[in-house]
Write a protein that holds these residues in place. Structure first.
Motif, PDB file in Angstrom:
ATOM      1  N   GLY A 203       0.804  -1.220   0.000  1.00  0.00           N
ATOM      2  CA  GLY A 203       0.000   0.000   0.000  1.00  0.00           C
ATOM      3  C   GLY A 203       0.834   1.266   0.000  1.00  0.00           C
ATOM      4  O   GLY A 203       0.540   2.231  -0.713  1.00  0.00           O
ATOM      5  N   HIS A 204       1.910   1.270   0.782  1.00  0.00           N
ATOM      6  CA  HIS A 204       2.768   2.440   0.832  1.00  0.00           C
ATOM      7  C   HIS A 204       3.519   2.620  -0.480  1.00  0.00           C
ATOM      8  O   HIS A 204       3.713   3.743  -0.955  1.00  0.00           O
ATOM      9  CB  HIS A 204       3.766   2.295   1.982  1.00  0.00           C
ATOM     10  CG  HIS A 204       3.126   2.102   3.316  1.00  0.00           C
ATOM     11  ND1 HIS A 204       2.758   0.874   3.786  1.00  0.00           N
ATOM     12  CD2 HIS A 204       2.774   2.995   4.278  1.00  0.00           C
ATOM     13  CE1 HIS A 204       2.229   1.002   4.989  1.00  0.00           C
ATOM     14  NE2 HIS A 204       2.218   2.283   5.309  1.00  0.00           N
ATOM     15  N   CYS A 205       3.948   1.506  -1.049  1.00  0.00           N
ATOM     16  CA  CYS A 205       4.635   1.540  -2.340  1.00  0.00           C
ATOM     17  C   CYS A 205       3.713   2.125  -3.419  1.00  0.00           C
ATOM     18  O   CYS A 205       4.152   2.914  -4.265  1.00  0.00           O
ATOM     19  CB  CYS A 205       5.087   0.132  -2.706  1.00  0.00           C
ATOM     20  SG  CYS A 205       5.934  -0.013  -4.300  1.00  0.00           S
ATOM     21  N   ARG A 206       2.443   1.758  -3.379  1.00  0.00           N
ATOM     22  CA  ARG A 206       1.471   2.289  -4.355  1.00  0.00           C
ATOM     23  C   ARG A 206       1.379   3.815  -4.250  1.00  0.00           C
ATOM     24  O   ARG A 206       1.289   4.514  -5.264  1.00  0.00           O
ATOM     25  CB  ARG A 206       0.098   1.664  -4.131  1.00  0.00           C
ATOM     26  CG  ARG A 206      -0.017   0.205  -4.552  1.00  0.00           C
ATOM     27  CD  ARG A 206      -1.393  -0.339  -4.173  1.00  0.00           C
ATOM     28  NE  ARG A 206      -1.536  -1.737  -4.504  1.00  0.00           N
ATOM     29  CZ  ARG A 206      -2.006  -2.200  -5.653  1.00  0.00           C
ATOM     30  NH1 ARG A 206      -2.380  -1.343  -6.595  1.00  0.00           N
ATOM     31  NH2 ARG A 206      -2.098  -3.502  -5.876  1.00  0.00           N
ATOM     32  N   ASN A 207       1.366   4.324  -3.022  1.00  0.00           N
ATOM     33  CA  ASN A 207       1.326   5.779  -2.854  1.00  0.00           C
ATOM     34  C   ASN A 207       2.579   6.425  -3.435  1.00  0.00           C
ATOM     35  O   ASN A 207       2.508   7.448  -4.121  1.00  0.00           O
ATOM     36  CB  ASN A 207       1.208   6.132  -1.365  1.00  0.00           C
ATOM     37  CG  ASN A 207      -0.221   6.116  -0.867  1.00  0.00           C
ATOM     38  OD1 ASN A 207      -1.171   6.133  -1.637  1.00  0.00           O
ATOM     39  ND2 ASN A 207      -0.370   6.076   0.454  1.00  0.00           N
ATOM     40  N   ILE A 208       3.735   5.846  -3.143  1.00  0.00           N
ATOM     41  CA  ILE A 208       4.988   6.420  -3.629  1.00  0.00           C
ATOM     42  C   ILE A 208       5.047   6.428  -5.163  1.00  0.00           C
ATOM     43  O   ILE A 208       5.506   7.391  -5.778  1.00  0.00           O
ATOM     44  CB  ILE A 208       6.192   5.662  -3.038  1.00  0.00           C
ATOM     45  CG1 ILE A 208       6.320   5.980  -1.542  1.00  0.00           C
ATOM     46  CG2 ILE A 208       7.492   6.005  -3.781  1.00  0.00           C
ATOM     47  CD1 ILE A 208       7.389   5.195  -0.829  1.00  0.00           C
ATOM     48  N   MET A 209       4.548   5.374  -5.798  1.00  0.00           N
ATOM     49  CA  MET A 209       4.633   5.254  -7.254  1.00  0.00           C
ATOM     50  C   MET A 209       3.420   5.825  -7.985  1.00  0.00           C
ATOM     51  O   MET A 209       3.412   5.859  -9.223  1.00  0.00           O
ATOM     52  CB  MET A 209       4.817   3.781  -7.632  1.00  0.00           C
ATOM     53  CG  MET A 209       6.106   3.158  -7.128  1.00  0.00           C
ATOM     54  SD  MET A 209       7.589   4.027  -7.696  1.00  0.00           S
ATOM     55  CE  MET A 209       7.471   3.789  -9.477  1.00  0.00           C
ATOM     56  N   ASN A 210       2.422   6.269  -7.289  1.00  0.00           N
ATOM     57  CA  ASN A 210       1.189   6.764  -7.909  1.00  0.00           C
ATOM     58  C   ASN A 210       1.483   7.975  -8.799  1.00  0.00           C
ATOM     59  O   ASN A 210       1.882   9.030  -8.305  1.00  0.00           O
ATOM     60  CB  ASN A 210       0.188   7.143  -6.823  1.00  0.00           C
ATOM     61  CG  ASN A 210      -1.192   7.457  -7.377  1.00  0.00           C
ATOM     62  OD1 ASN A 210      -1.348   7.783  -8.554  1.00  0.00           O
ATOM     63  ND2 ASN A 210      -2.197   7.374  -6.532  1.00  0.00           N
ATOM     64  N   PRO A 211       1.281   7.850 -10.125  1.00  0.00           N
ATOM     65  CA  PRO A 211       1.596   8.966 -11.011  1.00  0.00           C
ATOM     66  C   PRO A 211       0.629  10.137 -10.863  1.00  0.00           C
ATOM     67  O   PRO A 211       0.911  11.237 -11.340  1.00  0.00           O
ATOM     68  CB  PRO A 211       1.499   8.339 -12.413  1.00  0.00           C
ATOM     69  CG  PRO A 211       0.537   7.203 -12.238  1.00  0.00           C
ATOM     70  CD  PRO A 211       0.777   6.665 -10.868  1.00  0.00           C
ATOM     71  N   SER A 212      -0.509   9.918 -10.198  1.00  0.00           N
ATOM     72  CA  SER A 212      -1.477  11.003 -10.005  1.00  0.00           C
ATOM     73  C   SER A 212      -0.977  12.033  -8.999  1.00  0.00           C
ATOM     74  O   SER A 212      -1.390  13.195  -9.038  1.00  0.00           O
ATOM     75  CB  SER A 212      -2.828  10.438  -9.536  1.00  0.00           C
ATOM     76  OG  SER A 212      -3.400   9.612 -10.526  1.00  0.00           O
ATOM     77  N   PHE A 213      -0.112  11.614  -8.086  1.00  0.00           N
ATOM     78  CA  PHE A 213       0.421  12.544  -7.100  1.00  0.00           C
ATOM     79  C   PHE A 213       1.501  13.414  -7.733  1.00  0.00           C
ATOM     80  O   PHE A 213       2.364  12.930  -8.468  1.00  0.00           O
ATOM     81  CB  PHE A 213       0.995  11.797  -5.894  1.00  0.00           C
ATOM     82  CG  PHE A 213      -0.039  11.073  -5.079  1.00  0.00           C
ATOM     83  CD1 PHE A 213      -1.280  11.644  -4.825  1.00  0.00           C
ATOM     84  CD2 PHE A 213       0.225   9.817  -4.554  1.00  0.00           C
ATOM     85  CE1 PHE A 213      -2.233  10.978  -4.070  1.00  0.00           C
ATOM     86  CE2 PHE A 213      -0.716   9.143  -3.795  1.00  0.00           C
ATOM     87  CZ  PHE A 213      -1.953   9.727  -3.549  1.00  0.00           C
ATOM     88  N   LYS A 214       1.451  14.702  -7.415  1.00  0.00           N
ATOM     89  CA  LYS A 214       2.403  15.663  -7.979  1.00  0.00           C
ATOM     90  C   LYS A 214       3.253  16.350  -6.921  1.00  0.00           C
ATOM     91  O   LYS A 214       4.324  16.885  -7.237  1.00  0.00           O
ATOM     92  CB  LYS A 214       1.642  16.745  -8.770  1.00  0.00           C
ATOM     93  CG  LYS A 214       0.688  16.199  -9.816  1.00  0.00           C
ATOM     94  CD  LYS A 214       1.401  15.376 -10.879  1.00  0.00           C
ATOM     95  CE  LYS A 214       0.420  14.867 -11.937  1.00  0.00           C
ATOM     96  NZ  LYS A 214       1.087  13.965 -12.924  1.00  0.00           N
ATOM     97  N   GLU A 215       2.772  16.374  -5.662  1.00  0.00           N
ATOM     98  CA  GLU A 215       3.447  17.129  -4.608  1.00  0.00           C
ATOM     99  C   GLU A 215       3.576  16.275  -3.348  1.00  0.00           C
ATOM    100  O   GLU A 215       2.818  15.328  -3.148  1.00  0.00           O
ATOM    101  CB  GLU A 215       2.673  18.410  -4.301  1.00  0.00           C
ATOM    102  CG  GLU A 215       2.578  19.356  -5.491  1.00  0.00           C
ATOM    103  CD  GLU A 215       1.645  20.525  -5.232  1.00  0.00           C
ATOM    104  OE1 GLU A 215       2.095  21.677  -5.367  1.00  0.00           O
ATOM    105  OE2 GLU A 215       0.468  20.280  -4.900  1.00  0.00           O
ATOM    106  N   LEU A 216       4.529  16.662  -2.488  1.00  0.00           N
ATOM    107  CA  LEU A 216       4.787  15.887  -1.283  1.00  0.00           C
ATOM    108  C   LEU A 216       5.175  16.807  -0.133  1.00  0.00           C
ATOM    109  O   LEU A 216       5.857  17.814  -0.321  1.00  0.00           O
ATOM    110  CB  LEU A 216       5.928  14.891  -1.530  1.00  0.00           C
ATOM    111  CG  LEU A 216       6.327  13.999  -0.337  1.00  0.00           C
ATOM    112  CD1 LEU A 216       5.225  13.002  -0.023  1.00  0.00           C
ATOM    113  CD2 LEU A 216       7.636  13.276  -0.629  1.00  0.00           C
ATOM    114  N   GLY A 217       4.728  16.431   1.058  1.00  0.00           N
ATOM    115  CA  GLY A 217       5.191  17.048   2.297  1.00  0.00           C
ATOM    116  C   GLY A 217       5.618  15.937   3.241  1.00  0.00           C
ATOM    117  O   GLY A 217       5.004  14.864   3.259  1.00  0.00           O
ATOM    118  N   VAL A 218       6.666  16.157   4.013  1.00  0.00           N
ATOM    119  CA  VAL A 218       7.209  15.130   4.897  1.00  0.00           C
ATOM    120  C   VAL A 218       7.322  15.674   6.309  1.00  0.00           C
ATOM    121  O   VAL A 218       7.722  16.829   6.513  1.00  0.00           O
ATOM    122  CB  VAL A 218       8.604  14.668   4.417  1.00  0.00           C
ATOM    123  CG1 VAL A 218       9.187  13.628   5.370  1.00  0.00           C
ATOM    124  CG2 VAL A 218       8.528  14.113   2.998  1.00  0.00           C
ATOM    125  N   GLY A 219       6.968  14.842   7.293  1.00  0.00           N
ATOM    126  CA  GLY A 219       7.131  15.199   8.692  1.00  0.00           C
ATOM    127  C   GLY A 219       7.929  14.146   9.428  1.00  0.00           C
ATOM    128  O   GLY A 219       7.809  12.949   9.141  1.00  0.00           O
TER     129      GLY A 219
END
Length: 266
Positions: free
Chosen positions: A230-246
């Motif tokens: 599931g986490h890998c899918r989020n990382i590779m999801n081409p629909s996502f364009k931006e990221l924030g990290v905490g």
């Protein structure tokens, strides 16, 4: 503690005592019940919060902790701040509001908490060192075709840093560390989508979140996410364009290290 947990903002007890008593005087000299005294631990009024923060209000009844159902909690403006029946206040947006604790058996006995909510200050536009490393490692992973579980993903474009997403991610990482829990749902009941919206990332087309606990380095946490479907899918999801990290650390908490990735596209 082994860094094994992966899943795809803080209440505080304050120390200044306020007291209030409200009762209706007897109209005739007949025996009456003694007045009810409500007391609370709180900051000097008005209480100041920032949108997205939570605050636990605790009230005693005649010197004893209020029992479940003994008080009724209300807010004068839910658009500014909400309150749960446990006394947990959640600041929503800038403005002024009064939160009231009323004795359920005597509406004339109540205690008011004036609260001022300020808008969230704009966060720094650049990520911290750990956050930058997670962003770089995530983009390096996206640059290579890979399989997440049974689904094959082609290489995806790099994600760009987004300050509101970073604010939401950092707030949740800090909240988990300081309150010692691990969940996509905050202690005050907010979901990741509510935290992201409250941080100002709106309107959006799509969002997602990865969390982890126990990993001590950016490399370890990204490796762990990539090994989880599931986490890998989020990382590779081409629909996502931006990221924030905490990232947050609390030496007295169960897992000590807490990580959050918030993804989005607008």
């Amino acid at each position: 503690m082994f860094p094994a947990l992966l899943r795809g903002g803080a209440a505080a007890l304050l120390t200044v005592t306020l007291a209030a008593c409200s009762s209706t005087p007897a109209s005739a000299p007949v025996p009456t019940e003694p007045p009810v005294h409500l007391a609370a631990q709180a900051v000097a009024t008005p209480i100041s919060l920032i949108a997205g923060q939570t605050l636990q209000l605790n009230v005693t009844v005649n010197g004893q902790p209020a029992q479940p159902g003994q008080l009724k909690w209300t807010t004068s403006n839910a658009a500014v701040a909400t309150v749960m029946q446990t006394g947990l206040v959640s600041a929503v947006a800038a403005g002024s509001v009064t939160v009231r604790a009323t004795l359920a058996t005597n509406p004339g006995a109540y205690l008011d908490f004036p609260i001022t909510v300020a808008a969230v200050s704009a966060p720094a536009p650049t990520p911290s060192t750990f956050a930058q490393q997670v962003l770089d490692l995530t983009n390096a992973a996206r640059a290579v075709a890979r399989t997440c579980g049974t689904t094959s993903y082609p290489a995806a474009p790099a994600l760009t840093w987004n300050a509101p997403l970073a604010q939401a991610a950092q707030g949740h990482a800090t909240d988990m560390a300081t309150q010692n829990y691990f969940s996509h749902t905050s202690k005050d009941g907010r979901t990741f989508s509510q935290r992201i919206t409250n941080a100002g990332y709106t309107p959006y087309r799509t969002i997602g979140e990865n969390i982890a606990a126990g990993q001590t380095t950016p490399q370890a946490v990204v490796d762990g996410w990539l090994k989880s479907e599931g986490h890998c899918r989020n990382i590779m999801n081409p629909s996502f364009k931006e990221l924030g990290v905490g990232y947050a650390y609390a030496g007295t908490s169960t897992y000590k290290h807490y990580w959050v990735q918030d993804f989005g596209a607008r």
